[in-house]
Design a protein around this motif. Structure first.
Motif, PDB file in Angstrom:
ATOM      1  N   THR A   1     -25.160  42.162  49.175  1.00 33.72           N
ATOM      2  CA  THR A   1     -24.283  43.331  49.290  1.00 33.72           C
ATOM      3  C   THR A   1     -23.953  43.797  47.877  1.00 33.72           C
ATOM      4  O   THR A   1     -23.496  43.005  47.051  1.00 33.72           O
ATOM      5  CB  THR A   1     -22.984  42.983  50.037  1.00 33.72           C
ATOM      6  OG1 THR A   1     -23.313  42.499  51.342  1.00 33.72           O
ATOM      7  CG2 THR A   1     -22.088  44.202  50.166  1.00 33.72           C
TER       8      THR A   1
ATOM      9  N   SER B   1     -15.554  48.872  40.713  1.00 34.15           N
ATOM     10  CA  SER B   1     -15.494  49.190  42.137  1.00 34.15           C
ATOM     11  C   SER B   1     -14.039  49.320  42.580  1.00 34.15           C
ATOM     12  O   SER B   1     -13.113  49.046  41.814  1.00 34.15           O
ATOM     13  CB  SER B   1     -16.164  48.085  42.950  1.00 34.15           C
ATOM     14  OG  SER B   1     -15.318  46.942  43.011  1.00 34.15           O
TER      15      SER B   1
ATOM     16  N   TYR C   1     -22.197  46.476  45.059  1.00 33.55           N
ATOM     17  CA  TYR C   1     -21.166  47.463  44.751  1.00 33.55           C
ATOM     18  C   TYR C   1     -21.345  47.939  43.309  1.00 33.55           C
ATOM     19  O   TYR C   1     -21.653  47.133  42.422  1.00 33.55           O
ATOM     20  CB  TYR C   1     -19.772  46.866  44.894  1.00 33.55           C
ATOM     21  CG  TYR C   1     -19.414  46.459  46.298  1.00 33.55           C
ATOM     22  CD1 TYR C   1     -18.967  47.398  47.222  1.00 33.55           C
ATOM     23  CD2 TYR C   1     -19.509  45.126  46.692  1.00 33.55           C
ATOM     24  CE1 TYR C   1     -18.630  47.019  48.519  1.00 33.55           C
ATOM     25  CE2 TYR C   1     -19.180  44.734  47.985  1.00 33.55           C
ATOM     26  CZ  TYR C   1     -18.744  45.692  48.887  1.00 33.55           C
ATOM     27  OH  TYR C   1     -18.427  45.312  50.169  1.00 33.55           O
TER      28      TYR C   1
ATOM     29  N   SER D   1     -20.024  48.769  39.730  1.00 33.74           N
ATOM     30  CA  SER D   1     -18.866  48.277  38.971  1.00 33.74           C
ATOM     31  C   SER D   1     -18.582  49.206  37.788  1.00 33.74           C
ATOM     32  O   SER D   1     -19.497  49.521  37.026  1.00 33.74           O
ATOM     33  CB  SER D   1     -19.153  46.863  38.463  1.00 33.74           C
ATOM     34  OG  SER D   1     -18.087  46.384  37.667  1.00 33.74           O
TER      35      SER D   1
END
Length: 441
Positions: free
Chosen positions: A182, A188, A184, A186
């Protein structure tokens, strides 16, 4: 026809059985607890890393550490032993008397050397009871490698990818997601530190230091203790895992009776250079070779050539321990260079010590110089290198041209740490902005 030393490979039976821990030979500066400014203990690091990673990070007594058989099996499945190849066509283009060899870490499933530590860390975390891992990634090579490794050992993974790379290199994100990670960008909005950074500047492109803070925060705030952090470079245990590269290289060079005059690798946090060079440095420390070692970094992020040698935090949010290293400062924000894997503010403490005591040398190049080398290599050897690896190629070319001027036979070996097939935006920008796209000789 070209001589027989153009390419050599070992077999899976020759995969190293031990990692080399150079800290035993040169000593390792203490890692400091920023709250007490005293050396960290196992208990200090336990909320961050799994038990075995902590033990390996602080180990200064075992020169060689056994590689578990299950890790060696994974190494074999995912492409070890990697080839050593001679760059004949590059030599011909340069018209140099130098011989140029390169170790091909680009042939791994995720395209770089990063699997060597990702497999080991995922295995140890699974064995030590971890259920979830967090990590950072710059260009995405480390995140890709750890995503594959976590899938292999059945661990959940959350990756904080530096936002500028998240936007520049979407296909690396898709690779991570394909393996089950998973991802994200940054900074985030899912960590307190990320929120605080975005509150100050919603458009901030991020750094590896920022991504590290987010990943560590998520790990240490898990009340169950089942979430740990995994680091892709900089740490001593990560550099140790990578020494399978250099040990294989020594065996391959012995097979063709070659001793390098120069060994070259790009450098960001230090794991690629360390894995490639540390085993041969071990031989030099014991008087068996007189090889020169050259670390190559971006001019935009010159932590060795222009950084200060002092204690600094490993992250931007100042929640990690403090490491004695060459650093540009934990709040340093580099330009958005395409060599995203080399955008870290500091250098591994062991590499820093070797540079400080002049065992190794360092040089920096601009992005334009690096891409000229990348295109030259692609047009001569047929391999599109990663921007990171192309720093080493540039230095190898310059040494080969210097040998040409002096009419000296030199043996140059560099680490091709990754392929550039997902970095074509960088190549496209190079073609648009640089009138001289190759190194002209």
């Amino acid at each position: 026809m070209f001589p027989k030393d153009g390419r050599t490979t070992l077999t899976v039976d020759d995969i190293p059985k031990k990692w080399y821990n150079i800290a035993v030979d040169i000593g390792s500066p203490d890692i400091l607890n920023p709250g007490t400014m005293k050396p960290v203990t196992h208990e200090d690091l336990a909320p961050v890393f799994c038990k075995t990673s902590v033990e390996q990070e602080l180990d200064t007594t075992h020169r060689f550490i056994d590689i578990p058989e299950v890790v060696r099996e994974a190494y074999a499945q995912f492409g070890r032993v990697t080839p050593l190849q001679r760059a004949y066509h590059l030599e011909l283009y340069l018209k140099t008397p130098a011989k140029i060899y390169f170790k091909r870490e680009d042939v791994s499933p995720t395209g770089s050397h990063k699997l060597n530590s990702a497999i080991a860390q995922a295995y140890y975390n699974k064995r030590d009871g971890t259920e979830h891992l967090t990590t950072e990634t710059g260009a995405g090579q480390w995140g890709s490698a750890l995503s594959l490794s976590c899938n292999y050992f059945d661990l959940d993974l959350i990756v904080f990818m530096v936002k500028v790379s998240f936007e520049q290199k979407p296909f690396r994100r898709y690779i991570m997601e394909t393996y089950g990670g998973t991802v994200y960008p940054s900074p985030s909005s899912i960590t307190e530190y990320g929120k605080s950074v975005l509150a100050k500047d919603p458009s901030y492109g991020g750094t590896l230091g920022t991504a590290i803070t987010e990943a560590v925060e998520m790990a240490v705030k898990d009340p169950t203790g089942k979430t740990k952090y995994s680091l892709g470079s900089v740490a001593n245990h990560v550099c140790m895992h990578q020494t399978v590269i250099g040990q294989e290289l020594i065996a391959q060079l012995n097979e063709i009776d070659v001793t390098p005059d120069h060994m070259i690798a790009c450098i960001g946090g230090g794991s690629n250079f360390a894995g490639f060079a540390f085993p041969m440095i071990h031989k030099k420390l014991h008087g068996k070779v007189d090889t020169n070692f050259l670390a190559v970094e971006p001019a935009e992020v010159p932590s060795l050539t222009k950084g200060e040698y002092r204690y600094d935090f490993g992250d931007s949010g100042c929640i990690t321990p403090m490491f004695k290293m060459h650093t540009l400062g934990h709040d340093f924000t580099p330009n958005a260079v395409h060599a995203g894997g080399l955008r870290y503010h500091g250098m591994n403490p062991l590499v820093s010590r070797l540079y400080d005591n002049k065992t190794i040398n360092a040089v920096s190049y601009t992005q334009e110089q690096v891409f000229q080398a990348a295109v030259t290599f692609a047009r001569t050897e047929g391999i599109i290198p990663a921007p990171e690896s192309s720093h080493a190629i540039r230095a190898a070319v310059d040494l080969a041209l210097e040998a040409k001027k002096k009419n000296e036979e030199q043996t140059i070996v560099f680490n091709l740490s990754g392929h550039g097939l997902l970095d074509m935006t960088g190549y496209a920008n190079h073609f648009k902005t640089c009138p001289q796209t190759v190194i002209e000789v």
